[in-house]
Design a protein around this motif. Sequence first.
Motif, PDB file in Angstrom:
ATOM      1  N   VAL A 145       0.858  -1.189   0.000  1.00  0.00           N
ATOM      2  CA  VAL A 145       0.000   0.000   0.000  1.00  0.00           C
ATOM      3  C   VAL A 145       0.891   1.235   0.000  1.00  0.00           C
ATOM      4  N   ARG A 146       0.593   2.151  -0.906  1.00  0.00           N
ATOM      5  CA  ARG A 146       1.305   3.427  -0.954  1.00  0.00           C
ATOM      6  C   ARG A 146       0.268   4.540  -0.867  1.00  0.00           C
ATOM      7  N   ALA A 170       4.157   5.900  -7.669  1.00  0.00           N
ATOM      8  CA  ALA A 170       4.137   5.166  -6.403  1.00  0.00           C
ATOM      9  C   ALA A 170       4.846   3.807  -6.491  1.00  0.00           C
ATOM     10  N   PHE A 171       4.672   3.085  -7.596  1.00  0.00           N
ATOM     11  CA  PHE A 171       5.185   1.718  -7.709  1.00  0.00           C
ATOM     12  C   PHE A 171       6.191   1.535  -8.844  1.00  0.00           C
ATOM     13  N   GLU A 195       9.049  -0.902  -8.865  1.00  0.00           N
ATOM     14  CA  GLU A 195       8.740  -2.333  -8.946  1.00  0.00           C
ATOM     15  C   GLU A 195       8.236  -2.749 -10.320  1.00  0.00           C
ATOM     16  N   SER A 196       7.557  -1.847 -11.006  1.00  0.00           N
ATOM     17  CA  SER A 196       6.966  -2.196 -12.298  1.00  0.00           C
ATOM     18  C   SER A 196       6.979  -0.978 -13.220  1.00  0.00           C
ATOM     19  N   THR A 197       7.379  -1.204 -14.477  1.00  0.00           N
ATOM     20  CA  THR A 197       7.374  -0.104 -15.454  1.00  0.00           C
ATOM     21  C   THR A 197       6.111  -0.128 -16.305  1.00  0.00           C
ATOM     22  N   THR A 198       5.261  -1.136 -16.082  1.00  0.00           N
ATOM     23  CA  THR A 198       3.978  -1.192 -16.779  1.00  0.00           C
ATOM     24  C   THR A 198       2.860  -1.034 -15.759  1.00  0.00           C
TER      25      THR A 198
END
Length: 193
Positions: free
Chosen positions: A142-143, A171-172, A175-178
Amino acid sequence: DGSQPAAPWRFVGLPERYAKPPSVFDIAQVDGKKALRVRTDKSWGSLVHAWSGPASTLQFQWRLDTPLAQSNLSAKATEDLALKACVSFDMPAKHIPAGERTLFKLAQFFSSDKLPTATLCYAWGQTDSVGSVIASPVTARVRYMVLNAAASPLGTWQEHRRNLPADFLKAFGSESTTVPAVIGIIIGADSDN
């Protein structure tokens, strides 16, 4: 009018072992508008709406009448939210860092609901600055993105239009570029800390 939010919205509280009273949700007239009213008193709770689709734009308005003066989203002991509007994403588990992935699998084992792998919560903070992104001290799944804070006017509707893909990556993005699909919307408030 005091009626309850209709399905497909459903209330989700903490597990019974935490013994926290539920936050109260009802439909009320506020400034001549039909609105979801959220009340919290040493309580915790969320309304959840399962929804599947691509991330695009989220538009909402909220107002806060009583702030949580002690709230600080960075510390577990004071992680209370006067208001939150969250979007859950179906991020592939392979993008979760290894240590967190193990904790996530354990949490999923003990949950009766499918847990989202990434949740972005727009927050009405108190001590945190507007625009800041904060990982929850309870779970990095959670962000929080602070949209309003102590300087925001109380008792006044605040309108927000958010670009979900851009906010997800802010925010994420480490961890993920998509940007994964959205799997749910959550509205809540808590003052249990």
